[in-house]
Write a protein that holds these residues in place. Structure first.
Motif, short mmCIF file in Angstrom:
data_model
loop_
_atom_site.label_atom_id
_atom_site.label_comp_id
_atom_site.label_asym_id
_atom_site.label_seq_id
_atom_site.Cartn_x
_atom_site.Cartn_y
_atom_site.Cartn_z
N SER A 24 0.81 -1.22 0.00
CA SER A 24 0.00 0.00 0.00
C SER A 24 0.84 1.26 0.00
CB SER A 24 -0.91 0.02 1.23
OG SER A 24 -1.68 -1.15 1.34
N CYS A 25 1.92 1.24 0.78
CA CYS A 25 2.81 2.41 0.92
C CYS A 25 4.00 2.21 0.01
CB CYS A 25 3.25 2.53 2.38
SG CYS A 25 4.31 3.94 2.71
N MET A 26 3.99 2.89 -1.13
CA MET A 26 4.96 2.65 -2.19
C MET A 26 6.10 3.67 -2.17
SD MET A 26 2.25 1.96 -5.25
CE MET A 26 0.99 0.68 -5.09
N ARG A 27 7.31 3.19 -2.23
CA ARG A 27 8.46 4.08 -2.35
C ARG A 27 8.46 4.73 -3.72
NH1 ARG A 27 11.18 5.24 2.43
NH2 ARG A 27 10.63 3.53 3.83
N VAL A 28 8.68 6.02 -3.79
CA VAL A 28 8.71 6.75 -5.05
C VAL A 28 10.05 6.51 -5.73
CG1 VAL A 28 8.61 9.01 -6.15
CG2 VAL A 28 7.12 8.50 -4.21
N ASP A 29 9.99 5.83 -6.87
CA ASP A 29 11.21 5.55 -7.65
C ASP A 29 12.30 4.89 -6.81
OD1 ASP A 29 10.06 6.69 -9.94
OD2 ASP A 29 10.70 8.68 -9.32
N SER A 76 14.91 6.10 -0.88
CA SER A 76 15.23 5.76 0.50
C SER A 76 15.04 6.97 1.42
CB SER A 76 16.68 5.28 0.60
OG SER A 76 17.58 6.30 0.15
N SER A 77 14.49 8.05 0.88
CA SER A 77 14.34 9.29 1.64
C SER A 77 13.04 9.33 2.41
CB SER A 77 14.40 10.49 0.69
OG SER A 77 13.28 10.49 -0.18
N GLY A 78 12.17 8.33 2.22
CA GLY A 78 10.89 8.34 2.90
C GLY A 78 9.76 8.88 2.05
N SER A 111 0.09 6.39 14.63
CA SER A 111 -0.16 6.59 13.20
C SER A 111 -1.61 7.00 12.96
CB SER A 111 0.15 5.31 12.42
OG SER A 111 -0.73 4.27 12.79
N GLY A 112 -2.28 7.48 14.01
CA GLY A 112 -3.68 7.87 13.85
C GLY A 112 -4.18 8.62 15.07
N ALA A 113 -5.41 9.10 14.98
CA ALA A 113 -5.98 9.90 16.07
C ALA A 113 -7.50 9.81 16.02
CB ALA A 113 -5.53 11.36 15.97
N ALA A 129 5.04 6.72 6.62
CA ALA A 129 5.79 6.00 5.59
C ALA A 129 6.43 4.75 6.19
CB ALA A 129 6.86 6.91 5.01
N TRP A 130 6.28 3.63 5.47
CA TRP A 130 6.82 2.37 5.98
C TRP A 130 8.29 2.21 5.65
CZ3 TRP A 130 2.60 -1.33 3.61
CH2 TRP A 130 1.35 -1.04 4.19
#
Length: 349
Positions: free
Chosen positions: A105-110, A113-115, A264-266, A291-292
């Motif tokens: 679900s949480c995809m790294r952009v390209d 490694s920067s989050g 990670s929520g409220a 971010a995972w």
């Protein structure tokens, strides 16, 4: 388990299109063009799609003042959790075609490694449809005997929980307090903390205590319990809290010197009171987790295949009944996750 190779010549597919911020009337059952994968992408036939607070929060505009999703690309096909079959697409690795898989679900952009991340169903079209296109790097084949709906409970909730637990350094012998322990993320966190050998204390409505005991919690308390009075100050190593609201302050009083609070929520409200003296005089660490980390999802898949965690499927609904499903979800009388199942695709090839 489905292992058939999938080819689709359908020009249109059924999807739930969220047209903007608002009520259930913004969830429109639609026939839309079937997406076409580009370079480095694959087409996935959706078998089941988990449902989360995230989709509801995005629809109602809850994040717009909180620094995330203030530019949601409506109209949007939501759906953060996807269990599906990898379709034959140009350039798709032959070994994964026709295999059942989860989408991260949480995809790294390209490969960043920067989050920097993109979220399925929030930053791009998601799984509330018969098909979805995702980067090939985000496909994780899973070999297990779980049903499609059971697998669809995993990505967002378990990924979020695993990320929180790993960052907080939960280890054998840690004492971990988990609020909202019966929710999707909470119940996942219970299992994942127990898996690490932690002593787990849960907080949830009393009607759900027996189910949480079955997951391995050592102690369980109602949401109105005086936790500081019962457990004592400096009694917990890690607090995993997605509830927040008025209960935030006392949770910090529970932490040992050098303890960690992670969120990670409220659900109960994002604005809380913090006495900074409690934080700095006790050397506390406060962690926000969205971010995972890179190894979170591969680790989850390995836990599934090794039989170290189990799914908590509360209820399944046909995709077209999404409004009814979200209404039931908000009643909060369930343990685990709700899942939507799209119409079966009739191959026209």
């Amino acid at each position: 388990m489905r292992t058939d190779e999938v080819h689709s010549t359908r020009d249109l597919m059924t999807a739930i299109v969220t047209t903007g911020n608002g009520g259930y009337d913004t969830l429109v059952v639609s026939e839309v063009p079937t997406p076409v994968p580009g370079p480095g992408e694959v087409l996935v036939r959706v078998l089941a799609a988990g449902m989360n607070n995230t989709e509801i929060n995005t629809r109602v505009g809850w994040y717009s003042d909180g620094g995330w999703n203030d530019a949601t690309p409506f109209p949007l096909i939501q759906g953060t959790d996807c269990c599906g079959v990898v379709c034959a697409s140009p350039g798709t690795e032959e070994s994964i075609i026709g295999r059942r898989a989860l989408v991260r679900s949480c995809m790294r952009v390209d490969g960043s490694s920067s989050g920097e991340t993109r979220w399925l169903g929030s930053d791009m079209d998601g799984a509330f449809a018969q098909f979805v296109v995702v980067p090939a790097s985000e496909i994780f084949v899973v070999d297990c005997d779980w049903t499609d709906a059971e697998l669809a409970t995993i990505p967002c909730a378990y990924g979020t929980a695993e990320n929180m637990i790993a960052r907080a350094g939960v280890r054998p012998g840690s004492t971990v307090l988990i609020t909202g322990a019966s929710g999707g993320v909470g119940s996942a966190a219970v299992q994942l903390a127990v898996r690490r050998g932690a002593r787990v204390i849960g907080v949830a409505s009393r009607a759900k205590h027996d189910q949480l005991r079955e997951l391995g919690v050592d102690e369980i308390y109602g949401r109105d319990a005086d936790l500081v009075g019962t457990l004592g100050t400096r009694s917990v190593d890690v607090v995993i809290d997605n509830v927040a609201g008025d209960g935030f302050g006392p949770l910090l009083d529970l932490l040992v010197r050098g303890g960690t609070y992670v969120s990670s929520g409220a659900i109960a409200g994002p604005l809380v009171e913090l006495d900074l003296r409690t934080m700095y005089l006790n050397d506390l660490t406060l962690l926000g987790c969205t971010a995972w980390d890179e190894d979170v999802f591969p680790n989850l898949v390995s836990y599934i295949e090794a039989g170290e965690i189990r799914p908590l499927l509360a209820e399944s609904f046909p995709l077209e009944q999404i409004a009814a499903a979200q209404q039931r979800f908000l009643e909060k009388d369930h343990v685990g996750k709700f899942v939507l199942v799209p119409p079966v695709v009739l191959d026209q090839a």
